[in-house]
Design an enzyme around this catalytic site. Structure first.
Site, mmCIF file in Angstrom:
data_model
loop_
_atom_site.group_PDB
_atom_site.id
_atom_site.type_symbol
_atom_site.label_atom_id
_atom_site.label_comp_id
_atom_site.label_asym_id
_atom_site.label_seq_id
_atom_site.Cartn_x
_atom_site.Cartn_y
_atom_site.Cartn_z
ATOM 1 N N HIS A 111 16.907 -36.788 -7.324
ATOM 2 C CA HIS A 111 16.519 -37.080 -5.966
ATOM 3 C C HIS A 111 14.648 -37.382 -6.011
ATOM 4 O O HIS A 111 14.343 -36.552 -5.261
ATOM 5 C CB HIS A 111 16.983 -36.725 -4.553
ATOM 6 N N CYS B 116 0.798 -1.299 0.159
ATOM 7 C CA CYS B 116 -0.115 -0.013 -0.296
ATOM 8 C C CYS B 116 1.216 1.875 0.193
ATOM 9 O O CYS B 116 2.016 1.768 1.610
ATOM 10 C CB CYS B 116 -0.973 -0.268 1.248
ATOM 11 N N TRP C 242 -2.417 -2.438 -1.740
ATOM 12 C CA TRP C 242 -2.450 -4.568 -2.032
ATOM 13 C C TRP C 242 -3.308 -4.631 -0.611
ATOM 14 O O TRP C 242 -3.007 -4.417 0.950
ATOM 15 C CB TRP C 242 -0.402 -4.247 -1.158
ATOM 16 N N ASN D 212 -1.879 2.070 6.156
ATOM 17 C CA ASN D 212 -1.126 0.602 5.390
ATOM 18 C C ASN D 212 -0.422 -0.070 7.218
ATOM 19 O O ASN D 212 -0.584 0.087 7.871
ATOM 20 C CB ASN D 212 0.201 1.454 4.102
ATOM 21 N N GLY D 213 -1.078 -1.611 6.344
ATOM 22 C CA GLY D 213 -0.537 -2.321 7.575
ATOM 23 C C GLY D 213 -2.076 -3.421 8.290
ATOM 24 O O GLY D 213 -3.372 -3.606 7.523
ATOM 25 N N ARG E 202 4.095 -0.567 -4.407
ATOM 26 C CA ARG E 202 3.942 -0.839 -3.243
ATOM 27 C C ARG E 202 2.492 -1.955 -3.249
ATOM 28 O O ARG E 202 1.988 -2.044 -2.344
ATOM 29 C CB ARG E 202 3.819 0.235 -2.218
ATOM 30 N N GLU F 102 8.684 -14.622 -10.588
ATOM 31 C CA GLU F 102 7.430 -13.355 -9.571
ATOM 32 C C GLU F 102 6.893 -12.525 -11.171
ATOM 33 O O GLU F 102 6.574 -11.889 -10.842
ATOM 34 C CB GLU F 102 8.319 -12.985 -9.242
ATOM 35 N N LYS G 279 6.281 -4.162 -4.045
ATOM 36 C CA LYS G 279 7.526 -4.017 -3.485
ATOM 37 C C LYS G 279 8.115 -4.318 -1.916
ATOM 38 O O LYS G 279 8.859 -5.144 -1.582
ATOM 39 C CB LYS G 279 7.899 -2.684 -4.312
ATOM 40 N N GLU H 292 18.230 -17.276 -7.093
ATOM 41 C CA GLU H 292 17.616 -15.600 -6.907
ATOM 42 C C GLU H 292 16.490 -15.639 -8.686
ATOM 43 O O GLU H 292 16.547 -15.337 -8.857
ATOM 44 C CB GLU H 292 18.801 -14.649 -7.559
ATOM 45 N N LYS I 237 13.634 -14.508 -9.714
ATOM 46 C CA LYS I 237 13.108 -13.532 -10.994
ATOM 47 C C LYS I 237 12.423 -13.536 -11.891
ATOM 48 O O LYS I 237 10.827 -13.818 -12.365
ATOM 49 C CB LYS I 237 14.603 -13.014 -11.715
HETATM 50 O O1 M6R Z 1 13.180 -4.929 0.590
HETATM 51 P P1 M6R Z 1 13.912 -6.106 1.553
HETATM 52 O O2 M6R Z 1 14.760 -6.045 0.572
HETATM 53 O O3 M6R Z 1 13.232 -6.421 2.520
HETATM 54 O O4 M6R Z 1 12.409 -6.576 1.041
HETATM 55 C C1 M6R Z 1 12.504 -8.606 0.816
HETATM 56 C C2 M6R Z 1 11.801 -9.291 -0.367
HETATM 57 O O5 M6R Z 1 10.443 -8.808 -0.164
HETATM 58 C C3 M6R Z 1 11.820 -8.320 -2.004
HETATM 59 O O6 M6R Z 1 13.285 -8.938 -1.985
HETATM 60 C C4 M6R Z 1 11.045 -9.694 -2.510
HETATM 61 O O7 M6R Z 1 11.582 -10.650 -2.844
HETATM 62 C C5 M6R Z 1 11.206 -8.840 -4.013
HETATM 63 N N1 M6R Z 1 9.778 -9.493 -4.946
HETATM 64 C C6 M6R Z 1 12.293 -9.997 -4.786
HETATM 65 O O8 M6R Z 1 12.594 -9.694 -6.244
#
Ligand code: M6R
Length: 609
Positions: free
Chosen positions: A505, A2, A76, A102-103, A29, A489, A604, A482, A486
């Site tokens: 396995h 949010c 969100w 937000n929260g 956000r 997501e 984010k 990673e 990527k």
């Molecule tokens: O702000 P942060 O680095 O603590 O966030 C952690 C994760 O939420 C963040 O890295 C998330 O996995 C992203 N979507 C990665 O692209």
């Protein structure tokens, strides 16, 4: 999760236009619904709907909302689906106030039941609406010039959970009231205009003067002044000048922020490696003094932390080091004591899972070092030593430049550890640092230039696939993890990373012709075993995509290869190898018709557990 923006100005202008442009900068956000409320001539005006800002503004004219005080929100969803009714702002029964939040309000159900019994009529399914009615209820017994802030504070006393809240009220039509607990809020200061927002880019085009609202603080903004209090006492604000530029939060000709941020990596790395040596030395001292180390992070930051783990354990052989996913912290809390050093890694510095872990670790007496990208955010403030990546604002939901900056800073920290452990003398160390600092940005630039076209081509080849694997061994595993995160997501191609030896396995069972298998194989101790793991996948028809240091043995076993220049230090590998994977993911998302900057179901900054 949010985005909030609130503005009050003395200028004869409607703030709705400024709020809309601020919301655009906060859209990373949350983007499932959006709304704005203003006060004009003592009356609330509001518009909101489900959809992204572009979708909603094509239906509603936010610009027609009048008034020089207002609040906006991009959502969100947590409580209640993304609908017009559930979109923020939320009003009380008589439309005399509006809140955005937000929260999560944990006790909203019992509060809602009580308020209903008192006659309040609820419209939405959100936890936030409870706040509006609570303030309305408290306001009934308040009088005088401070009635709104008093009612607001009394309402806050009744709620449990996390929040960043902004409130406008017709009884005090030029003021904005705000409060924060575990969700970020930053105040922007101009002579005749004040801003409050979830993140700095929301007001960066207007001002670089900012004040971070801290946990437990409540503030009142008028066009001319900022008044902050905590537990009934006035708090002296600590303004600072933001170093980010307004341009850094714009696309600057790129089709998406993610592509821009991939291309910004050389400069982000160069800036990050211009380190605060004092803070680095202090972090090194704390790590060496501690009996055990816990690396705490989530998502992409966890993968960076994992790279750090492989670097540190090579140096600190006997010292236990535990890389922990932040949401799992409680399982490991028994390990934490006053001789533990926690190394927290977070782009936003606001991830709630990390903050909760750090709060518990502090109680147990642990010392905290943090790596964050946002200056003075909550996680650095919970730390004894704060190190910063200097990647600039990252708007794309998928972390790219901040990830490589985190890995680079952790690598730099491990070089500092080597020096403290007398692996190098002063002269050798200086020359290593000089080489590392110049090589990291230059290799990154080369990797981007040499591999982007190929990444685009490969993306079109794998775009019709539903699954993929990312294989690596040992210290290269975080690169595979990673890469998989990527791809899944933003392109929604299911992607799984695992140690290459695990294939037999179980995972190899679903490999069939054209199944993309990414092989992470630098020229190191893992390479020979990676040959046979690639062969196994190829024998089942897997489409082998290797990332390699021009290793012909791997290239000849691959259908496609991404070639990475060799470097003087293996510490550069987790930086240079991840870049083709970022670009493949980006182009796969675009090829499949998705917006890489706004992946579905994600936001984010994750400020809920
Ligand atoms: O702000 P942060 O680095 O603590 O966030 C952690 C994760 O939420 C963040 O890295 C998330 O996995 C992203 N979507 C990665 O692209």
């Amino acid at each position: 999760m949010c985005g909030i923006i609130a503005i009050t100005t003395r200028r004869k202008t409607n703030v709705s236009k400024m709020i809309t442009s601020g919301l655009k900068r906060l859209e990373y956000r949350g983007y499932d619904s959006v709304g704005i409320a203003t006060i004009s001539e003592g009356k609330i005006q509001t518009m909101k709907d489900a959809g992204t800002i572009d979708q909603v503004t094509s239906r509603l004219s936010f610009d027609t909302l009048e008034g020089s005080t207002g609040i906006g929100h991009t959502r969100w969803a947590t409580h209640g689906p993304p609908t017009r009714i559930n979109a923020h702002p939320h009003a009380d029964c008589s439309d005399s106030l509006m809140v955005v939040h937000n929260g999560i309000i944990d006790n909203y159900l019992s509060l809602r039941n009580d308020l209903k019994k008192q006659g309040h009529k609820f419209k939405s399914e959100t936890d936030t609406e409870v706040l509006a009615h609570l303030i309305e209820e408290e306001f009934k017994s308040e009088k005088g010039p401070n009635a709104v802030i008093q009612a607001f504070k009394k309402a806050l006393d009744k709620i449990e959970g996390t929040y960043a809240i902004t409130l406008i009220h017709t009884a005090d039509p030029t003021k904005i009231f705000l409060a924060r607990k575990d969700s970020p809020l930053v105040i922007g200061v101009q002579d005749d205009t004040k801003f409050a927002a979830s993140d700095i880019p929301a007001f960066l085009e207007y001002t670089k003067n900012a004040i971070v609202l801290k946990n437990g603080e409540v503030a009142t903004l008028t066009p001319e002044a900022v008044y902050i209090e905590k537990n009934g006492f006035r708090v002296q604000p600590k303004p600072f000048i933001v170093s980010w530029t307004a341009e850094s939060a714009q696309k600057s000709g790129y089709p998406h922020f993610m592509l821009k941020e991939i291309h910004e990596q050389p400069i982000a790395l160069q800036n990050t490696l211009n380190v605060n040596v004092k803070a680095l030395e202090e972090a090194t001292k704390r790590i060496l003094e501690a009996e055990k180390i816990i690396i705490l992070a989530a998502g992409t930051s966890y993968h960076a932390g994992l790279s750090g783990y492989y670097q540190f354990q090579r140096l600190l052989k006997q010292k236990p080091i535990y890389p922990i996913i932040a949401s799992e912290y409680e399982t490991y809390n028994h390990l934490v004591d006053e001789n533990t050093c926690i190394l927290a890694v977070s782009q936003s510095g606001e991830t709630l899972d990390v903050m909760k872990g750090l709060t518990a670790a502090r109680k147990a007496g642990a010392k905290i070092i943090s790596i964050a990208n946002v200056i003075d955010s909550s996680i650095p403030r919970l730390s004894q030593v704060a190190l910063y990546t200097k990647a600039g604002p990252e708007i794309g939901v998928a972390a790219t430049k901040t990830h490589t900056a985190q890995v680079a800073l952790l690598a730099r920290l491990s070089l500092q550890l080597e020096y403290s452990l007398n692996v190098w003398n002063q002269q050798e160390f200086s020359s290593i640092i000089t080489d590392f600092t110049s090589e990291v940005p230059s290799i990154t630039r080369t990797v981007i230039n040499q591999n982007e076209f190929k990444a685009k081509q490969l993306a079109s080849i794998i775009s019709d696939q539903n699954h993929s694997y990312f294989l690596a061994r040992g210290k290269n595993l975080p690169i595979a993890m990673e890469g998989a995160l990527k791809l899944k997501e933003i392109s929604y191609i299911h992607a799984e990373a695992f140690p290459a030896g695990e294939s037999k396995h179980g995972p190899i069972a679903i490999v069939e012709p054209k199944f993309p298998v990414f092989i992470i194989s630098p020229k190191d101790e893992t390479r020979k075993k990676m040959f046979s793991n690639s062969e196994e996948m190829k024998a089942r028809g897997g489409y082998i995509i290797s990332i390699t240091h021009k290793d012909q043995e791997i290239v000849k076993r691959s259908d496609q290869s991404f070639l990475i220049p060799e470097s003087s230090s293996p510490l550069i590998t987790p930086i240079s190898y991840v870049i083709p994977l970022q670009m493949i993911s980006y182009y796969a998302a675009v090829h499949r018709g998705f917006d890489p900057d706004k992946p579905k179901n994600l936001a984010k900054t994750v400020t809920v557990e």
